[in-house]
Design a protein around this motif. Sequence first.
Motif, PDB file in Angstrom:
ATOM      1  N   LEU A 134       0.831  -1.204   0.000  1.00  0.00           N
ATOM      2  CA  LEU A 134       0.000   0.000   0.000  1.00  0.00           C
ATOM      3  C   LEU A 134       0.867   1.256   0.000  1.00  0.00           C
ATOM      4  O   LEU A 134       0.578   2.226  -0.707  1.00  0.00           O
ATOM      5  CB  LEU A 134      -0.934  -0.004   1.210  1.00  0.00           C
ATOM      6  N   ARG A 135       1.933   1.232   0.756  1.00  0.00           N
ATOM      7  CA  ARG A 135       2.819   2.399   0.807  1.00  0.00           C
ATOM      8  C   ARG A 135       3.607   2.561  -0.498  1.00  0.00           C
ATOM      9  O   ARG A 135       4.133   3.651  -0.779  1.00  0.00           O
ATOM     10  CB  ARG A 135       3.738   2.313   2.017  1.00  0.00           C
ATOM     11  N   ALA A 136       3.628   1.487  -1.302  1.00  0.00           N
ATOM     12  CA  ALA A 136       4.280   1.571  -2.614  1.00  0.00           C
ATOM     13  C   ALA A 136       3.297   1.978  -3.709  1.00  0.00           C
ATOM     14  O   ALA A 136       3.699   2.096  -4.873  1.00  0.00           O
ATOM     15  CB  ALA A 136       4.911   0.231  -2.966  1.00  0.00           C
ATOM     16  N   GLY A 137       2.033   2.182  -3.329  1.00  0.00           N
ATOM     17  CA  GLY A 137       1.085   2.707  -4.309  1.00  0.00           C
ATOM     18  C   GLY A 137      -0.072   1.821  -4.689  1.00  0.00           C
ATOM     19  O   GLY A 137      -0.921   2.220  -5.507  1.00  0.00           O
ATOM     20  N   ALA A 138      -0.174   0.616  -4.139  1.00  0.00           N
ATOM     21  CA  ALA A 138      -1.314  -0.252  -4.444  1.00  0.00           C
ATOM     22  C   ALA A 138      -2.594   0.359  -3.875  1.00  0.00           C
ATOM     23  O   ALA A 138      -2.577   1.046  -2.845  1.00  0.00           O
ATOM     24  CB  ALA A 138      -1.103  -1.641  -3.851  1.00  0.00           C
ATOM     25  N   ALA A 139      -3.710   0.114  -4.548  1.00  0.00           N
ATOM     26  CA  ALA A 139      -5.016   0.566  -4.059  1.00  0.00           C
ATOM     27  C   ALA A 139      -5.541  -0.451  -3.046  1.00  0.00           C
ATOM     28  O   ALA A 139      -5.345  -1.661  -3.212  1.00  0.00           O
ATOM     29  CB  ALA A 139      -5.996   0.702  -5.222  1.00  0.00           C
ATOM     30  N   TYR A 140      -6.203   0.040  -2.006  1.00  0.00           N
ATOM     31  CA  TYR A 140      -6.701  -0.816  -0.921  1.00  0.00           C
ATOM     32  C   TYR A 140      -8.199  -1.029  -1.107  1.00  0.00           C
ATOM     33  O   TYR A 140      -8.985  -0.075  -1.119  1.00  0.00           O
ATOM     34  CB  TYR A 140      -6.393  -0.142   0.414  1.00  0.00           C
ATOM     35  N   VAL A 141      -8.596  -2.285  -1.262  1.00  0.00           N
ATOM     36  CA  VAL A 141      -9.997  -2.654  -1.452  1.00  0.00           C
ATOM     37  C   VAL A 141     -10.407  -3.560  -0.298  1.00  0.00           C
ATOM     38  O   VAL A 141      -9.807  -4.621  -0.077  1.00  0.00           O
ATOM     39  CB  VAL A 141     -10.214  -3.362  -2.803  1.00  0.00           C
ATOM     40  N   LEU A 142     -11.433  -3.151   0.437  1.00  0.00           N
ATOM     41  CA  LEU A 142     -11.932  -3.889   1.600  1.00  0.00           C
ATOM     42  C   LEU A 142     -13.289  -4.493   1.270  1.00  0.00           C
ATOM     43  O   LEU A 142     -14.215  -3.777   0.880  1.00  0.00           O
ATOM     44  CB  LEU A 142     -12.048  -2.947   2.797  1.00  0.00           C
ATOM     45  N   THR A 143     -13.407  -5.809   1.424  1.00  0.00           N
ATOM     46  CA  THR A 143     -14.662  -6.462   1.042  1.00  0.00           C
ATOM     47  C   THR A 143     -15.845  -5.974   1.865  1.00  0.00           C
ATOM     48  O   THR A 143     -16.939  -5.806   1.344  1.00  0.00           O
ATOM     49  CB  THR A 143     -14.562  -7.988   1.187  1.00  0.00           C
ATOM     50  N   ASN A 144     -15.625  -5.761   3.155  1.00  0.00           N
ATOM     51  CA  ASN A 144     -16.736  -5.320   4.010  1.00  0.00           C
ATOM     52  C   ASN A 144     -16.193  -4.731   5.308  1.00  0.00           C
ATOM     53  O   ASN A 144     -15.115  -5.107   5.759  1.00  0.00           O
ATOM     54  CB  ASN A 144     -17.687  -6.480   4.322  1.00  0.00           C
ATOM     55  N   PRO A 145     -16.950  -3.805   5.907  1.00  0.00           N
ATOM     56  CA  PRO A 145     -16.428  -3.077   7.060  1.00  0.00           C
ATOM     57  C   PRO A 145     -16.805  -3.672   8.412  1.00  0.00           C
ATOM     58  O   PRO A 145     -16.517  -3.069   9.441  1.00  0.00           O
ATOM     59  CB  PRO A 145     -17.095  -1.707   6.897  1.00  0.00           C
ATOM     60  N   ASP A 146     -17.423  -4.850   8.438  1.00  0.00           N
ATOM     61  CA  ASP A 146     -17.940  -5.407   9.692  1.00  0.00           C
ATOM     62  C   ASP A 146     -16.815  -5.671  10.694  1.00  0.00           C
ATOM     63  O   ASP A 146     -15.926  -6.487  10.445  1.00  0.00           O
ATOM     64  CB  ASP A 146     -18.676  -6.715   9.421  1.00  0.00           C
ATOM     65  N   HIS A 147     -16.888  -5.005  11.834  1.00  0.00           N
ATOM     66  CA  HIS A 147     -15.874  -5.227  12.867  1.00  0.00           C
ATOM     67  C   HIS A 147     -16.110  -6.537  13.620  1.00  0.00           C
ATOM     68  O   HIS A 147     -15.160  -7.179  14.075  1.00  0.00           O
ATOM     69  CB  HIS A 147     -15.860  -4.063  13.864  1.00  0.00           C
ATOM     70  N   LEU A 148     -17.376  -6.903  13.761  1.00  0.00           N
ATOM     71  CA  LEU A 148     -17.725  -8.128  14.476  1.00  0.00           C
ATOM     72  C   LEU A 148     -18.676  -8.958  13.632  1.00  0.00           C
ATOM     73  O   LEU A 148     -19.508  -8.418  12.898  1.00  0.00           O
ATOM     74  CB  LEU A 148     -18.385  -7.806  15.823  1.00  0.00           C
ATOM     75  N   LEU A 149     -18.571 -10.276  13.762  1.00  0.00           N
ATOM     76  CA  LEU A 149     -19.431 -11.196  13.030  1.00  0.00           C
ATOM     77  C   LEU A 149     -20.233 -12.032  14.007  1.00  0.00           C
ATOM     78  O   LEU A 149     -19.660 -12.634  14.928  1.00  0.00           O
ATOM     79  CB  LEU A 149     -18.587 -12.138  12.165  1.00  0.00           C
TER      80      LEU A 149
END
Length: 263
Positions: A134-149
């Motif tokens: 990420l610090r080298a420039g990759a884009a960050y894609v998060l499937t879902n924001p759920d903190h707890l399941l």
Amino acid sequence: MPGFLLDLDGTLYHGDRPIAGAAEFIAWLNKNQFPYLYVTNNSSRTPEQVAAHLEKVGIAARADEVLTSAQAAAMYMKEQKSGGNVYLIGESGLELAVRDAGFHTDTERPADFVVQGIDRSFSYEKLAAAVRRLRAGAAYVLTNPDHLLPWNNELQPGAGSIAASIEKASETQPVVIGKPSPIIMNYAIERLGLPKEQIWVVGDNLRTDIQGGLAAECHTALVLTGLLTRDTVEEYIGRTGLRPELICDNLQQLADRLASEGE
């Protein structure tokens, strides 16, 4: 004709236990030929595994009736850069979705994307590798924001909890794919093939299902079979500022109300 975008855990089942009336609700949809789609933030399972789990708890399902956050993440990345290289933090559902979309997962090459979902083998080594990319420039894609399941009346850390460490260390905000993001909602609406004004988003979670439905300008129905009860629902509506169009004790009550209103 109405269509339905249906949540899973807390709406149709609790972990590996069916919720009373869920199978009958799906049968009612099929009898009336109302189109529907199972929409889940769970990125760990393939659509085939989701359908198999639904069948296991007594609910009719096919893989082509399922949209997962892993599929939606792969669709989003393909729109951004088809055939790119991905550093993946996740489980089999995400891995297969990414590969089926034509992406490479070569850890020896620079990454175009870091895509992350739930990963129950997450480690410091994976954290460091993601942060480096990420610090080298990759884009960050998060499937879902759920903190707890939720799982069988217990709560376990979710993809959002892993994301918190990656965000902090990389100083990078992810593109969030799953509910309540409009990204997965728009893909689901497109696949259902109906105008958004005819679609009901049904779920038990105000911050994911209902917020996503409201943002997509769909009808919204909260069922009190998961996170909330009659005693707590108004408190949470006040806390979140999210009020669904309908609040029903269960799916049978939702079907009865829609039938009586001619929906």
